[in-house]
Motif scaffolding. Structure first.
Motif, PDB file in Angstrom:
ATOM      1  N   THR A   7       3.032 -22.231  -4.917  1.00  0.00           N
ATOM      2  CA  THR A   7       3.763 -23.182  -4.084  1.00  0.00           C
ATOM      3  C   THR A   7       5.000 -23.632  -4.840  1.00  0.00           C
ATOM      4  N   TRP A   8       6.154 -23.522  -4.195  1.00  0.00           N
ATOM      5  CA  TRP A   8       7.430 -23.795  -4.864  1.00  0.00           C
ATOM      6  C   TRP A   8       8.027 -25.133  -4.444  1.00  0.00           C
ATOM      7  N   GLY A   9       7.569 -25.671  -3.314  1.00  0.00           N
ATOM      8  CA  GLY A   9       8.111 -26.933  -2.825  1.00  0.00           C
ATOM      9  C   GLY A   9       7.944 -27.038  -1.325  1.00  0.00           C
ATOM     10  N   GLU A  10       8.719 -27.908  -0.719  1.00  0.00           N
ATOM     11  CA  GLU A  10       8.602 -28.154   0.714  1.00  0.00           C
ATOM     12  C   GLU A  10       9.988 -28.378   1.305  1.00  0.00           C
ATOM     13  N   VAL A  11      10.198 -27.821   2.503  1.00  0.00           N
ATOM     14  CA  VAL A  11      11.453 -27.987   3.228  1.00  0.00           C
ATOM     15  C   VAL A  11      11.122 -28.310   4.673  1.00  0.00           C
ATOM     16  N   ASP A  12      11.611 -29.427   5.178  1.00  0.00           N
ATOM     17  CA  ASP A  12      11.364 -29.842   6.568  1.00  0.00           C
ATOM     18  C   ASP A  12       9.881 -29.852   6.898  1.00  0.00           C
ATOM     19  N   GLY A  13       9.073 -30.286   5.936  1.00  0.00           N
ATOM     20  CA  GLY A  13       7.633 -30.367   6.152  1.00  0.00           C
ATOM     21  C   GLY A  13       6.898 -29.045   6.077  1.00  0.00           C
ATOM     22  N   GLY A  58      16.210 -20.930 -10.838  1.00  0.00           N
ATOM     23  CA  GLY A  58      14.812 -20.940 -11.221  1.00  0.00           C
ATOM     24  C   GLY A  58      13.971 -21.952 -10.486  1.00  0.00           C
ATOM     25  N   SER A  59      14.558 -22.670  -9.511  1.00  0.00           N
ATOM     26  CA  SER A  59      13.789 -23.674  -8.770  1.00  0.00           C
ATOM     27  C   SER A  59      14.292 -23.770  -7.346  1.00  0.00           C
ATOM     28  N   LEU A  60      13.410 -24.194  -6.452  1.00  0.00           N
ATOM     29  CA  LEU A  60      13.794 -24.395  -5.059  1.00  0.00           C
ATOM     30  C   LEU A  60      14.851 -25.473  -4.930  1.00  0.00           C
ATOM     31  N   GLU A  61      14.733 -26.525  -5.733  1.00  0.00           N
ATOM     32  CA  GLU A  61      15.682 -27.635  -5.649  1.00  0.00           C
ATOM     33  C   GLU A  61      17.120 -27.168  -5.860  1.00  0.00           C
ATOM     34  N   ARG A  62      17.305 -26.218  -6.768  1.00  0.00           N
ATOM     35  CA  ARG A  62      18.661 -25.719  -7.013  1.00  0.00           C
ATOM     36  C   ARG A  62      19.200 -24.975  -5.798  1.00  0.00           C
ATOM     37  N   TYR A  63      18.363 -24.203  -5.130  1.00  0.00           N
ATOM     38  CA  TYR A  63      18.821 -23.524  -3.919  1.00  0.00           C
ATOM     39  C   TYR A  63      19.146 -24.527  -2.812  1.00  0.00           C
ATOM     40  N   VAL A 117      12.550 -22.096   6.378  1.00  0.00           N
ATOM     41  CA  VAL A 117      11.308 -21.561   5.831  1.00  0.00           C
ATOM     42  C   VAL A 117      10.731 -20.588   6.847  1.00  0.00           C
ATOM     43  N   TRP A 118      10.484 -19.358   6.411  1.00  0.00           N
ATOM     44  CA  TRP A 118       9.955 -18.315   7.271  1.00  0.00           C
ATOM     45  C   TRP A 118       8.441 -18.201   7.080  1.00  0.00           C
ATOM     46  N   GLY A 119       7.729 -17.838   8.143  1.00  0.00           N
ATOM     47  CA  GLY A 119       6.344 -17.443   7.997  1.00  0.00           C
ATOM     48  C   GLY A 119       6.290 -16.064   7.368  1.00  0.00           C
ATOM     49  N   TYR A 120       5.142 -15.710   6.810  1.00  0.00           N
ATOM     50  CA  TYR A 120       5.055 -14.371   6.223  1.00  0.00           C
ATOM     51  C   TYR A 120       3.613 -13.891   6.137  1.00  0.00           C
ATOM     52  N   ASP A 121       3.489 -12.555   6.052  1.00  0.00           N
ATOM     53  CA  ASP A 121       2.211 -11.884   5.833  1.00  0.00           C
ATOM     54  C   ASP A 121       2.440 -10.813   4.769  1.00  0.00           C
ATOM     55  N   LEU A 122       1.367 -10.440   4.102  1.00  0.00           N
ATOM     56  CA  LEU A 122       1.443  -9.411   3.074  1.00  0.00           C
ATOM     57  C   LEU A 122       0.739  -8.138   3.524  1.00  0.00           C
ATOM     58  N   GLU A 123       1.318  -7.009   3.168  1.00  0.00           N
ATOM     59  CA  GLU A 123       0.698  -5.713   3.390  1.00  0.00           C
ATOM     60  C   GLU A 123       0.618  -5.001   2.040  1.00  0.00           C
TER      61      GLU A 123
END
Length: 351
Positions: A7-13, A58-63, A117-123
């Motif tokens: 978990t890197w952080g939170e954006v718009d909940g 190196g962090s979400l906050e910087r982006y 923030v996008w949803g995602y799945d892994l294959e």
């Protein structure tokens, strides 16, 4: 193949994750579902020493604090649209003109696809791990018509390839042009200018632009100018032929070199490390930007390194810029009965 998710952080909940993929050859990529940003691509050099190939933080906050599209997805329409205006079937649309120096619409606006923030799945398989990102861009988002369902796949394979696949469909006519906007420096993100990189572009023609960075509509040969990369060319040698050394141009890919379903678009080589990157795509064009504007603001990247002009380069496989306003360019209109689907592959290695 290995993966980790943190978990890197939170954006718009919504939770933003950082996903790390590693193959058995020591190559690692890190991607966050915030803006589908590729934050890191680590590749060994010819002696086995690993360095990070892409500019970033190196962090979400910087982006969240702002950046020049480091590693992000650009859309709904990447590149520029003249005066932010276009017309479909007689209906006119006005987008924001968010690029202040030129007064043009750029990369989807101030809140394009890179700001969600996008949803995602892994294959997963033994040969590759793919991250399938997805979101719905509602009708009217950033001024674009139609509810657009988008899927963007980023993955790493055992043989050192990073894939960027895009699929989209819409319930009414709209325009679409999606790209990954990574800045590459094969010597390492903190190694200075890319002038000594050698670049090949499989393009005989380019689309020149006016002072406001919008295509004039002409299609010109690269021969005899500082945009001729048809054979391996030291980037700095061509920069010397151009005022201020700045390159930010759309090159039309030819079909002379193919690899299966892909066009060969570009080869990039850094002689000190021996690293190379080959770009293959199904798109008709590639934007080469040598980051000459990076010094316009202060960008402090990973480990406190300050990114300066020419500190990286972008090779964005794409449709033509301002295509909605240039009838002789390949169409960027996506109808409700059509599927937008393009694939790009970046192969890394050493020699």
């Amino acid at each position: 193949m290995k993966k980790t998710i943190e978990t890197w952080g939170e954006v718009d909940g919504k939770r933003a994750d950082l996903i790390t993929l590693t193959n058995s050859n020591g190559m690692t990529i890190r991607v966050t579902n915030y803006g589908c940003i590729v934050t890191s691509i680590e590749v060994p050099d010819r002696h086995g020493a690993t360095a990070d190939m892409v500019l970033g933080y190196g962090s979400l906050e910087r982006y969240l604090g702002g950046h020049p599209f480091f590693g992000a997805v650009a859309g709904r329409f990447a590149n520029r649209i003249r005066d932010g205006r276009f017309c479909i079937n007689g209906q006119s649309y006005q987008l924001e003109t968010n690029e202040a120096p030129t007064g043009q619409h750029l990369h989807g606006g101030t809140r394009g696809f890179d700001k969600y923030v996008w949803g995602y799945d892994l294959e997963e398989s033994k040969d590759a791990i793919l991250i399938h990102f997805h979101r719905v861009s509602p009708d009217g988002e950033s001024g674009y018509p139609g509810s657009l369902q988008v899927s963007h796949t980023i993955g790493l394979s055992e043989d050192g390839a990073v894939c960027y696949d895009f699929t989209a469909s819409c319930d009414q006519p709209t325009i679409v042009n999606l790209v990954n906007h990574s800045y590459y420096n094969l010597a390492g993100h903190d190694s200075g200018s890319v002038a000594d990189h050698e670049l090949t572009l499989h393009a005989d023609f380019y689309t020149p632009v006016s002072d406001n960075m919008i295509p004039t509509g002409e299609i010109l040969s690269v021969e005899g100018c500082g945009l001729d990369f048809r054979t391996p060319t030291r980037i700095g040698a061509n920069m010397e032929k151009i005022r201020d050394g700045g390159i930010d141009n759309n090159f039309i890919l030819n079909c002379k070199e193919t690899d299966g379903a892909y066009r060969r678009a570009a080869e990039l080589y850094e002689p000190t490390s021996g690293r190379y990157m080959t770009v293959l795509t199904t798109q008709p064009a590639i934007q080469f930007y040598n980051a000459f504007k990076l010094s316009n603001k202060e960008w402090i990247g990973r480990n406190g390194y300050k990114y300066e002009a020419f500190g990286g380069l972008c090779l964005e496989t794409q449709g033509y810029p301002d295509a909605p306003n240039q009838p002789h360019f390949p169409s960027a209109v996506l109808g409700p009965d059509q599927l937008y689907h393009h694939r790009t592959l970046h192969r890394f290695g050493t020699r």
